[in-house]
Design a protein around this motif. Structure first.
Motif, PDB file in Angstrom:
ATOM      1  N   LYS A 124       0.393  -1.193   0.160  1.00  0.00           N
ATOM      2  CA  LYS A 124       0.393   0.377   0.046  1.00  0.00           C
ATOM      3  C   LYS A 124       0.977   1.201   0.140  1.00  0.00           C
ATOM      4  O   LYS A 124       0.556   2.437  -0.696  1.00  0.00           O
ATOM      5  CB  LYS A 124      -1.176  -0.040   1.502  1.00  0.00           C
ATOM      6  CG  LYS A 124      -2.117  -1.172   1.369  1.00  0.00           C
ATOM      7  CD  LYS A 124      -3.069  -0.813   1.643  1.00  0.00           C
ATOM      8  CE  LYS A 124      -4.290  -1.563   0.959  1.00  0.00           C
ATOM      9  NZ  LYS A 124      -5.066  -2.264   2.396  1.00  0.00           N
ATOM     10  N   ALA A 126       3.522   1.186  -1.306  1.00  0.00           N
ATOM     11  CA  ALA A 126       4.616   1.656  -2.557  1.00  0.00           C
ATOM     12  C   ALA A 126       3.293   2.274  -2.968  1.00  0.00           C
ATOM     13  O   ALA A 126       3.911   3.096  -4.420  1.00  0.00           O
ATOM     14  CB  ALA A 126       4.575   0.399  -3.136  1.00  0.00           C
ATOM     15  N   ILE A 127       1.936   1.801  -3.342  1.00  0.00           N
ATOM     16  CA  ILE A 127       1.408   2.709  -4.100  1.00  0.00           C
ATOM     17  C   ILE A 127       1.002   3.739  -4.081  1.00  0.00           C
ATOM     18  O   ILE A 127       1.553   4.438  -4.953  1.00  0.00           O
ATOM     19  CB  ILE A 127       0.038   1.851  -3.979  1.00  0.00           C
ATOM     20  CG1 ILE A 127       0.235   0.430  -4.828  1.00  0.00           C
ATOM     21  CG2 ILE A 127      -1.216   2.554  -4.798  1.00  0.00           C
ATOM     22  CD1 ILE A 127      -1.017  -0.673  -4.996  1.00  0.00           C
ATOM     23  N   ILE A 129       3.335   5.775  -3.052  1.00  0.00           N
ATOM     24  CA  ILE A 129       4.901   6.639  -3.252  1.00  0.00           C
ATOM     25  C   ILE A 129       4.907   6.214  -5.159  1.00  0.00           C
ATOM     26  O   ILE A 129       5.086   7.542  -5.458  1.00  0.00           O
ATOM     27  CB  ILE A 129       5.596   5.681  -3.068  1.00  0.00           C
ATOM     28  CG1 ILE A 129       6.245   5.645  -1.563  1.00  0.00           C
ATOM     29  CG2 ILE A 129       7.150   6.035  -3.684  1.00  0.00           C
ATOM     30  CD1 ILE A 129       7.266   5.388  -1.117  1.00  0.00           C
ATOM     31  N   ILE A 130       3.667   5.285  -5.746  1.00  0.00           N
ATOM     32  CA  ILE A 130       3.706   5.808  -6.700  1.00  0.00           C
ATOM     33  C   ILE A 130       2.988   6.852  -6.897  1.00  0.00           C
ATOM     34  O   ILE A 130       3.610   7.876  -8.626  1.00  0.00           O
ATOM     35  CB  ILE A 130       3.026   4.366  -8.015  1.00  0.00           C
ATOM     36  CG1 ILE A 130       3.596   3.060  -7.776  1.00  0.00           C
ATOM     37  CG2 ILE A 130       2.520   4.456  -9.359  1.00  0.00           C
ATOM     38  CD1 ILE A 130       3.294   2.093  -7.990  1.00  0.00           C
ATOM     39  N   ALA A 131       2.038   6.856  -6.984  1.00  0.00           N
ATOM     40  CA  ALA A 131       0.827   8.332  -7.046  1.00  0.00           C
ATOM     41  C   ALA A 131       1.926   9.478  -6.900  1.00  0.00           C
ATOM     42  O   ALA A 131       1.430  10.011  -7.316  1.00  0.00           O
ATOM     43  CB  ALA A 131      -0.081   8.221  -5.601  1.00  0.00           C
ATOM     44  N   LEU A 133       5.184  10.082  -7.054  1.00  0.00           N
ATOM     45  CA  LEU A 133       5.866  10.143  -8.226  1.00  0.00           C
ATOM     46  C   LEU A 133       5.129  10.078  -9.226  1.00  0.00           C
ATOM     47  O   LEU A 133       5.679  11.691 -10.037  1.00  0.00           O
ATOM     48  CB  LEU A 133       6.910   8.875  -8.082  1.00  0.00           C
ATOM     49  CG  LEU A 133       7.795   8.183  -7.086  1.00  0.00           C
ATOM     50  CD1 LEU A 133       8.067   7.329  -7.832  1.00  0.00           C
ATOM     51  CD2 LEU A 133       8.894   9.392  -7.145  1.00  0.00           C
ATOM     52  N   CYS A 134       4.380  10.216 -10.205  1.00  0.00           N
ATOM     53  CA  CYS A 134       3.145  10.426 -11.011  1.00  0.00           C
ATOM     54  C   CYS A 134       2.665  11.727 -10.536  1.00  0.00           C
ATOM     55  O   CYS A 134       3.531  12.926 -11.750  1.00  0.00           O
ATOM     56  CB  CYS A 134       1.903   9.766 -11.118  1.00  0.00           C
ATOM     57  SG  CYS A 134       2.323   8.017 -11.346  1.00  0.00           S
TER      58      CYS A 134
ATOM     59  N   VAL B  87       0.510   7.677 -16.389  1.00  0.00           N
ATOM     60  CA  VAL B  87       0.303   7.794 -15.415  1.00  0.00           C
ATOM     61  C   VAL B  87      -1.148   8.850 -14.521  1.00  0.00           C
ATOM     62  O   VAL B  87      -1.332   8.792 -14.043  1.00  0.00           O
ATOM     63  CB  VAL B  87       0.843   9.534 -15.971  1.00  0.00           C
ATOM     64  CG1 VAL B  87       1.189  11.033 -14.733  1.00  0.00           C
ATOM     65  CG2 VAL B  87       2.506   9.099 -16.543  1.00  0.00           C
ATOM     66  N   LEU B  90      -1.715   5.324 -12.568  1.00  0.00           N
ATOM     67  CA  LEU B  90      -1.299   5.326 -12.141  1.00  0.00           C
ATOM     68  C   LEU B  90      -1.614   6.489 -10.741  1.00  0.00           C
ATOM     69  O   LEU B  90      -1.885   6.032  -9.520  1.00  0.00           O
ATOM     70  CB  LEU B  90      -0.151   5.251 -11.594  1.00  0.00           C
ATOM     71  CG  LEU B  90       0.631   4.359 -12.304  1.00  0.00           C
ATOM     72  CD1 LEU B  90       1.706   4.865 -12.739  1.00  0.00           C
ATOM     73  CD2 LEU B  90       0.580   2.900 -11.749  1.00  0.00           C
ATOM     74  N   ASP B  91      -1.589   8.011 -10.902  1.00  0.00           N
ATOM     75  CA  ASP B  91      -1.783   8.798  -9.175  1.00  0.00           C
ATOM     76  C   ASP B  91      -3.630   8.950  -9.496  1.00  0.00           C
ATOM     77  O   ASP B  91      -3.675   9.788  -8.695  1.00  0.00           O
ATOM     78  CB  ASP B  91      -1.600  10.010 -10.209  1.00  0.00           C
ATOM     79  CG  ASP B  91      -1.241  10.829 -11.126  1.00  0.00           C
ATOM     80  OD1 ASP B  91      -2.385  10.209 -11.467  1.00  0.00           O
ATOM     81  OD2 ASP B  91      -0.842  11.744 -10.695  1.00  0.00           O
ATOM     82  N   GLU B 120      -1.284  -4.101  -5.967  1.00  0.00           N
ATOM     83  CA  GLU B 120      -0.757  -4.426  -4.360  1.00  0.00           C
ATOM     84  C   GLU B 120      -0.544  -6.006  -4.176  1.00  0.00           C
ATOM     85  O   GLU B 120      -0.324  -6.481  -2.897  1.00  0.00           O
ATOM     86  CB  GLU B 120      -2.591  -4.240  -3.612  1.00  0.00           C
ATOM     87  CG  GLU B 120      -2.277  -3.679  -2.418  1.00  0.00           C
ATOM     88  CD  GLU B 120      -3.400  -3.272  -1.651  1.00  0.00           C
ATOM     89  OE1 GLU B 120      -4.389  -3.272  -0.613  1.00  0.00           O
ATOM     90  OE2 GLU B 120      -4.288  -2.100  -2.485  1.00  0.00           O
ATOM     91  N   ILE B 130       7.987   1.634  -9.649  1.00  0.00           N
ATOM     92  CA  ILE B 130       8.475   3.139  -9.153  1.00  0.00           C
ATOM     93  C   ILE B 130       9.276   3.394  -9.967  1.00  0.00           C
ATOM     94  O   ILE B 130      10.353   4.344 -10.015  1.00  0.00           O
ATOM     95  CB  ILE B 130       8.250   2.536  -7.115  1.00  0.00           C
ATOM     96  CG1 ILE B 130       6.909   2.523  -6.965  1.00  0.00           C
ATOM     97  CG2 ILE B 130       9.568   3.326  -7.145  1.00  0.00           C
ATOM     98  CD1 ILE B 130       7.906   2.642  -5.279  1.00  0.00           C
ATOM     99  N   LEU B 133       9.319   5.102 -12.826  1.00  0.00           N
ATOM    100  CA  LEU B 133       9.103   6.041 -13.203  1.00  0.00           C
ATOM    101  C   LEU B 133      10.243   7.363 -12.349  1.00  0.00           C
ATOM    102  O   LEU B 133       9.909   8.768 -12.869  1.00  0.00           O
ATOM    103  CB  LEU B 133       7.492   6.062 -11.647  1.00  0.00           C
ATOM    104  CG  LEU B 133       6.361   5.569 -12.471  1.00  0.00           C
ATOM    105  CD1 LEU B 133       6.054   5.691 -11.283  1.00  0.00           C
ATOM    106  CD2 LEU B 133       5.858   6.908 -13.506  1.00  0.00           C
ATOM    107  N   ILE B 137      11.378  10.723 -14.260  1.00  0.00           N
ATOM    108  CA  ILE B 137      11.477  12.028 -13.496  1.00  0.00           C
ATOM    109  C   ILE B 137      13.372  12.057 -14.114  1.00  0.00           C
ATOM    110  O   ILE B 137      12.650  13.520 -14.670  1.00  0.00           O
ATOM    111  CB  ILE B 137      11.595  11.679 -12.036  1.00  0.00           C
ATOM    112  CG1 ILE B 137       9.786  11.426 -11.702  1.00  0.00           C
ATOM    113  CG2 ILE B 137      12.135  13.163 -11.839  1.00  0.00           C
ATOM    114  CD1 ILE B 137       9.313  11.050 -10.154  1.00  0.00           C
TER     115      ILE B 137
END
Lengths: 224, 224
Positions: A124, A126-127, A129-131, A133-134, B87, B90-91, B120, B130, B133, B137
């Motif tokens: 969770k 990790a997800i 963090i993905i958000a 980063l996006c 993107v 993901l976000d 998940e 990650i 991404l 960046i």
DNA sequence: GGAGAAGTGTGTCATAAGTCACATAACTTT
DNA sequence: AAAGTTATGTGACTTATGACACACTTCTCC
């Protein structure tokens, strides 16, 4: 050389752990080590392996890049509460700037392997963090558009507004630094600031800018 | 308006699933739906919720942005094998450009909720994403630096080299599009291309650029 | 408190690129 | 094939900004 780029990479990302639950946060902080730095001590340099993530507890760390001609340019100051070095940690590539203690400092250190293991146990997080980063990717894109398409006054006004959010109406920054941030020559920055001083939008002191009329400034930032 | 920014957001990200194991890939593809689009059919528009990720099986999808004055500018063409819309998925934010089928097309569709649930269950995949991404960046930052600090000829040469990698020495793009990509006016692009034509670096045709001397071009791209 | 460094204010000049305004050429449509 | 539409070529002009040069001010540190 890589001033502008680095600037974008490095900007504060305090939000990274902002909305974690306290339990998750607790488990995370158990993994952290502590590191002390003396004034002027070098934490890492451009090209070093990105094997840890840092957060400032006390003190100040300068993120800077050694321009090839030998001049050093400070890209950001990280103060208590700020996190840095996350991108290199997350993707395992090398550092893209130098980090030096601006005064005696205490950092918490989260080693790459520990962090990744944690992420693997806590998908969770990790997800989230993905958000994040996006969002950063989007933010960078906007910034890129802005810096390429907007004229200098707009860029300058935006940066001043952003700084005001951190510093309040008395922004402590040199015109040279401001130029680096905005990607412009010091002289051009100065001329624009002078113009605004004459309009009573702000006042200038050595190393300091006093924002007098945020209304006008934000109007300029919005590009009318 | 948001041309340059979008360009950066949207560029092909085929690498996204490149190094997944076949088993992981299998489980992932089980989650995919299929969608057919007729020529000219609109897949999504700027501002729509980003509730799915798409991949092209057959056909072509244009990613474009409706400039506020009504003119439409194509930012990228997605062909078979290309992924897009990651993107936003993901976000969870909204789309930042429009997507329209350039011809009758078949897409695979991975819905946001399915994808996130998958991540998940498969934290290793999440970590790979990650890393990807983060690379993006970095790449964006480099690109930003480049576009702000490099003069137009360099930017143009770099873009042509990049296009050559996809298209071979006959690049099929209009000068207008090229201008959008490098963030310059069509006329400026034309003038530079003319200069290079006179140096026999390339040849020009309507909607097409023939690269004659990649050696010189890459030299310019490296900024000598 | 004097010397030097670092930051700031301003003038002059050069130049890359945008804008506007057309001319021409190449494809499309009927 | 004529007409219309889209892409390209080029000239003239304007403008924002960078580069250089130098005076002036404010800090800092022996």
């Amino acid at each position: 050389m890589s001033t502008q780029a680095e600037f974008a990479v490095i900007l504060k990302m305090n939000a990274m752990f902002a909305d974690l639950g306290t339990d998750e946060l607790q488990r995370l902080s158990n993994l952290c080590h502590t590191q002390h730095l003396g004034n002027g001590e070098v934490l890492f340099q451009k090209g070093d392996p990105g094997d840890a993530l840092f957060g400032v507890r006390r003190g100040q760390v300068r993120i800077e890049t050694g321009a090839s001609d030998g001049s050093r340019l400070t890209l950001n100051f990280m103060g208590p509460g700020d996190l840095f070095g996350e991108v290199a940690v997350l993707d395992g590539q090398s550092r893209t700037a130098d980090a030096t203690a601006g005064e005696a400092s205490e950092l918490f250190v989260l080693r790459r392997e520990d962090f990744l293991a944690f992420l693997e146990r806590e998908p969770k997080v990790a997800i989230k963090i993905i958000a994040l980063l996006c969002q950063r990717i989007r933010w960078q894109s906007e910034r890129m558009e802005e810096s390429m398409l907007q004229p200098l006054p707009v860029r300058l006004a935006r940066r001043l507004c952003a700084l005001a959010a951190d510093f309040g109406s008395e922004v402590h920054i040199s015109q040279e630094q401001l130029g680096v941030f905005v990607g412009a020559a010091r002289e051009s920055v100065n001329r624009q600031l002078q113009a605004w001083r004459k309009e009573a939008i702000l006042d200038l002191q050595r190393g300091r800018i006093l924002l007098r009329n945020m209304t006008k400034l934000t109007a300029i930032a919005r590009n009318e």
